[in-house]
Design an enzyme around this catalytic site. Structure first.
Site, PDB file in Angstrom:
ATOM      1  N   HIS A 301       0.853  -1.180   0.000  1.00  0.00           N
ATOM      2  CA  HIS A 301       0.000   0.000   0.000  1.00  0.00           C
ATOM      3  C   HIS A 301       0.890   1.231   0.000  1.00  0.00           C
ATOM      4  O   HIS A 301       1.928   1.242   0.646  1.00  0.00           O
ATOM      5  CB  HIS A 301      -0.906   0.010   1.236  1.00  0.00           C
ATOM      6  CG  HIS A 301      -2.068   0.924   1.083  1.00  0.00           C
ATOM      7  ND1 HIS A 301      -1.979   2.262   1.319  1.00  0.00           N
ATOM      8  CD2 HIS A 301      -3.334   0.685   0.660  1.00  0.00           C
ATOM      9  CE1 HIS A 301      -3.147   2.811   1.068  1.00  0.00           C
ATOM     10  NE2 HIS A 301      -3.984   1.889   0.657  1.00  0.00           N
ATOM     11  N   ASP A 358      -8.039  -5.147   0.151  1.00  0.00           N
ATOM     12  CA  ASP A 358      -8.556  -5.940  -0.962  1.00  0.00           C
ATOM     13  C   ASP A 358      -8.185  -7.403  -0.876  1.00  0.00           C
ATOM     14  O   ASP A 358      -8.744  -8.234  -1.588  1.00  0.00           O
ATOM     15  CB  ASP A 358      -8.059  -5.360  -2.290  1.00  0.00           C
ATOM     16  CG  ASP A 358      -8.776  -4.077  -2.588  1.00  0.00           C
ATOM     17  OD1 ASP A 358      -9.962  -3.995  -2.250  1.00  0.00           O
ATOM     18  OD2 ASP A 358      -8.149  -3.145  -3.122  1.00  0.00           O
TER      19      ASP A 358
HETATM   20  N1  ACO Z   1       4.108  -7.819  -4.896  1.00  0.00           N
HETATM   21  C1  ACO Z   1       5.465  -7.835  -5.065  1.00  0.00           C
HETATM   22  N2  ACO Z   1       6.250  -6.753  -4.961  1.00  0.00           N
HETATM   23  C2  ACO Z   1       5.649  -5.578  -4.658  1.00  0.00           C
HETATM   24  C3  ACO Z   1       4.254  -5.476  -4.469  1.00  0.00           C
HETATM   25  C4  ACO Z   1       3.477  -6.662  -4.586  1.00  0.00           C
HETATM   26  N3  ACO Z   1       2.155  -6.617  -4.403  1.00  0.00           N
HETATM   27  N4  ACO Z   1       3.932  -4.195  -4.173  1.00  0.00           N
HETATM   28  C5  ACO Z   1       5.087  -3.506  -4.195  1.00  0.00           C
HETATM   29  N5  ACO Z   1       6.141  -4.338  -4.482  1.00  0.00           N
HETATM   30  C6  ACO Z   1       7.548  -3.972  -4.508  1.00  0.00           C
HETATM   31  C7  ACO Z   1       7.887  -3.169  -5.754  1.00  0.00           C
HETATM   32  O1  ACO Z   1       8.309  -4.013  -6.806  1.00  0.00           O
HETATM   33  C8  ACO Z   1       9.006  -2.289  -5.238  1.00  0.00           C
HETATM   34  O2  ACO Z   1      10.173  -3.072  -5.138  1.00  0.00           O
HETATM   35  P1  ACO Z   1      11.628  -2.401  -5.361  1.00  0.00           P
HETATM   36  O3  ACO Z   1      11.755  -1.346  -4.304  1.00  0.00           O
HETATM   37  O4  ACO Z   1      12.591  -3.534  -5.239  1.00  0.00           O
HETATM   38  O5  ACO Z   1      11.589  -1.821  -6.756  1.00  0.00           O
HETATM   39  C9  ACO Z   1       8.565  -1.958  -3.810  1.00  0.00           C
HETATM   40  O6  ACO Z   1       7.774  -3.089  -3.398  1.00  0.00           O
HETATM   41  C10 ACO Z   1       7.757  -0.667  -3.670  1.00  0.00           C
HETATM   42  O7  ACO Z   1       6.650  -0.735  -4.581  1.00  0.00           O
HETATM   43  P2  ACO Z   1       6.007   0.487  -5.351  1.00  0.00           P
HETATM   44  O8  ACO Z   1       5.315  -0.021  -6.570  1.00  0.00           O
HETATM   45  O9  ACO Z   1       7.045   1.554  -5.526  1.00  0.00           O
HETATM   46  O10 ACO Z   1       4.973   1.001  -4.291  1.00  0.00           O
HETATM   47  P3  ACO Z   1       3.778   1.997  -4.585  1.00  0.00           P
HETATM   48  O11 ACO Z   1       3.519   2.700  -3.299  1.00  0.00           O
HETATM   49  O12 ACO Z   1       4.026   2.822  -5.796  1.00  0.00           O
HETATM   50  O13 ACO Z   1       2.547   1.035  -4.952  1.00  0.00           O
HETATM   51  C11 ACO Z   1       0.738  -0.445  -4.733  1.00  0.00           C
HETATM   52  C12 ACO Z   1       1.578   0.641  -4.051  1.00  0.00           C
HETATM   53  C13 ACO Z   1       0.232   0.052  -6.088  1.00  0.00           C
HETATM   54  C14 ACO Z   1      -0.483  -0.724  -3.848  1.00  0.00           C
HETATM   55  C15 ACO Z   1       1.591  -1.723  -4.906  1.00  0.00           C
HETATM   56  O14 ACO Z   1       2.009  -2.194  -3.646  1.00  0.00           O
HETATM   57  C16 ACO Z   1       0.884  -2.818  -5.679  1.00  0.00           C
HETATM   58  O15 ACO Z   1       0.949  -2.849  -6.909  1.00  0.00           O
HETATM   59  N6  ACO Z   1       0.158  -3.755  -4.959  1.00  0.00           N
HETATM   60  C17 ACO Z   1      -0.627  -4.763  -5.624  1.00  0.00           C
HETATM   61  C18 ACO Z   1      -1.947  -4.172  -6.093  1.00  0.00           C
HETATM   62  C19 ACO Z   1      -2.897  -3.895  -4.956  1.00  0.00           C
HETATM   63  O16 ACO Z   1      -3.097  -4.725  -4.070  1.00  0.00           O
HETATM   64  N7  ACO Z   1      -3.525  -2.707  -5.009  1.00  0.00           N
HETATM   65  C20 ACO Z   1      -4.525  -2.284  -4.011  1.00  0.00           C
HETATM   66  C21 ACO Z   1      -4.050  -1.124  -3.229  1.00  0.00           C
HETATM   67  S1  ACO Z   1      -5.146  -0.796  -1.915  1.00  0.00           S
HETATM   68  C22 ACO Z   1      -6.443   0.036  -2.597  1.00  0.00           C
HETATM   69  O17 ACO Z   1      -6.382   0.636  -3.638  1.00  0.00           O
HETATM   70  C23 ACO Z   1      -7.656  -0.030  -1.838  1.00  0.00           C
END
Ligand code: ACO
Length: 423
Positions: A301, A358
């Protein structure tokens, strides 16, 4: 007033510091461009506050979520969705008379214009209900074109009442069943379940367990400050587009799998793991491999870097509801195994990736009989009061301006047009 200083090309610029009531600190850069010629760069708005807001408070580090000061745990346990919607919209818990009137208005406005029912006939049976929802909400503006100044509270009621009906009709359309009219003797959530699951050929009694679960699910989704869809609503509203257009844009923003579409994506992921023999470890390994392009849906998140308080409430509720409904879902077992292994894994621990709301909402919706492609619609139904509260807040803020971010240009510098024959 304290200030922060920025030094640029040897010159110091003093910028005002703004403090929120919970001691959030923000550097006000409004005048930075006019005084220094420089802008700030923050893709994804990680460190950017776009407004001052009194609707919802989140402390991502501590896992705190409060609507108008009230902890989400208390609202989820003691309130219902309609009361929480009022709280978000008007800032205080309603008294008995206000709540009675509000419930009555939401009941009274729950039907959509008969002509609008014909719109549903035009969509192909395979249409995603989110596409139908955003199109129908935008279409509401053709039926209620009055000026926002005199109509805004009426339009808020219309949206809250009718989006529920449109959502249920979109579902009925997708399964080829006749639409079911709302009933004035049913509560907001019971009415929605009635429109979703009743059929003209037999009696349908709404299960109170489902009503309770739905109220809680919608409360947990009702607001989340400046998230992608709420910011979208505020951006569109900042141009003074009408309320229906603004909410329709929010619905579209919510649809994406990184936002509201994640609950559908979680269930699809769990189903894929199940169909692939249930080897969840393989999928955890894939999520850690950047080349796979695969993420564990429902994990991570932008704001919560400790735990998502909504996920904690939902995890507990999912167990209870499934028990009460007598549902034995193999996907729930895969979900808890995934959660366990990811929470102990260095990759997830270091990046502070925890299950988000979620991760569990999809399992609950599935147990309630709601099909996967309706999950994001359910999220939209829940988030609607939040969008409307932000819309209201923005409209009443005389200092609010049209949203217009800047950019750092990285394209070609000036060059002369080359005629086709010379290329
Ligand atoms: N699985 C594996 N790796 C992940 C995940 C995941 N679900 N989420 C983040 N990471 C990793 C990224 O690859 C990144 O790694 P790095 O630092 O080695 O490059 C690091 O964790 C940080 O991730 P970001 O994408 O920079 O984080 P951001 O804050 O931009 O994204 C998000 C947040 C979109 C929620 C992301 O965690 C994600 O895609 N999660 C899966 C989708 C999801 O569950 N979305 C619902 C969000 S809650 C809502 O909207 C109600």
């Amino acid at each position: 007033m304290s200030t922060a200083s920025v030094t640029l090309n040897g010159k110091v610029y003093e910028l005002p510091v703004v403090r929120g009531v919970e001691n959030d600190i923000a550097i006000d850069i409004t005048k930075l461009l006019s005084e220094s010629g420089a802008i700030t760069l923050d893709p994804g708005f990680n460190s950017t506050g776009a407004c001052q807001s009194g609707v919802t408070y989140i402390d991502g580090g501590k896992g705190i979520l409060r609507y108008r000061g009230y902890p989400i745990e208390q609202l989820a346990e003691k309130s219902d969705f309609v009361e929480t919607a009022w709280l978000l919209l008007y800032g205080e818990l309603p008294n008995a008379e206000q709540l009675k009137q509000f419930r009555g208005q939401l009941t009274y406005h729950s039907m959509i214009h008969e002509d609008m029912k014909k719109f549903f006939e035009g969509f192909p049976p395979s249409a995603h209900p989110m596409a139908i929802l955003s199109a129908m909400v935008s279409s509401l503006s053709t039926y209620y074109p009055g000026s926002e100044d005199d109509q805004s509270d009426a339009n808020i009621v219309r949206l809250l009442a009718k989006v529920r009906t449109i959502a249920a009709y979109a579902f009925k359309k997708s399964i080829g069943q006749p639409t079911i009219y709302p009933r004035n003797d049913l509560s907001y959530c019971a009415n929605f379940l009635h429109m979703m699951f009743a059929v003209p050929t037999e009696a349908y009694a709404v299960n109170p367990v489902l009503v309770k679960a739905l109220n809680m699910l919608l409360i947990l989704h009702a607001d989340h400050e400046q998230n992608c869809s709420t910011s979208t609503v505020r951006i569109v509203a900042s141009s003074r587009a009408n309320i229906f257009a603004s909410i329709s844009a929010g619905i579209s923003a919510l649809w994406g799998p990184l936002h509201g579409g994640a609950n559908q994506a979680v269930l699809e992921m769990l189903q894929t793991i199940h169909d692939d023999g249930g080897d969840y470890r393989k999928y955890v390994a894939m999520a850690k491999d950047k080349n796979s392009g695969f993420r564990l849906m429902g994990f991570g998140h932008r704001v919560y870097k400790n735990f998502d308080p909504r996920a904690t409430i939902l995890r507990k509720m999912a167990g209870e509801v499934l028990n009460e409904l007598g549902v034995d879902d193999p996907l729930l077992e895969i979900a808890s195994n995934l959660e366990k292994i990811a929470l102990e894994d260095d990759y997830f621990v270091q990046r502070k990736l925890y299950p988000n709301v979620d991760f569990y909402s999809g399992i609950l919706y599935r147990a309630m009989g709601i099909p996967t492609n309706m999950f994001t619609v359910m999220f939209a139904l829940g988030r609607l009061p939040g969008w409307l509260a932000h819309w209201r807040e923005q409209q009443s803020d005389e200092s609010s301006r049209i949203y217009r971010p800047r950019q750092v240009y990285t394209g070609a510098t000036e060059r002369n047009y080359v005629p086709l024959a010379d290329r």
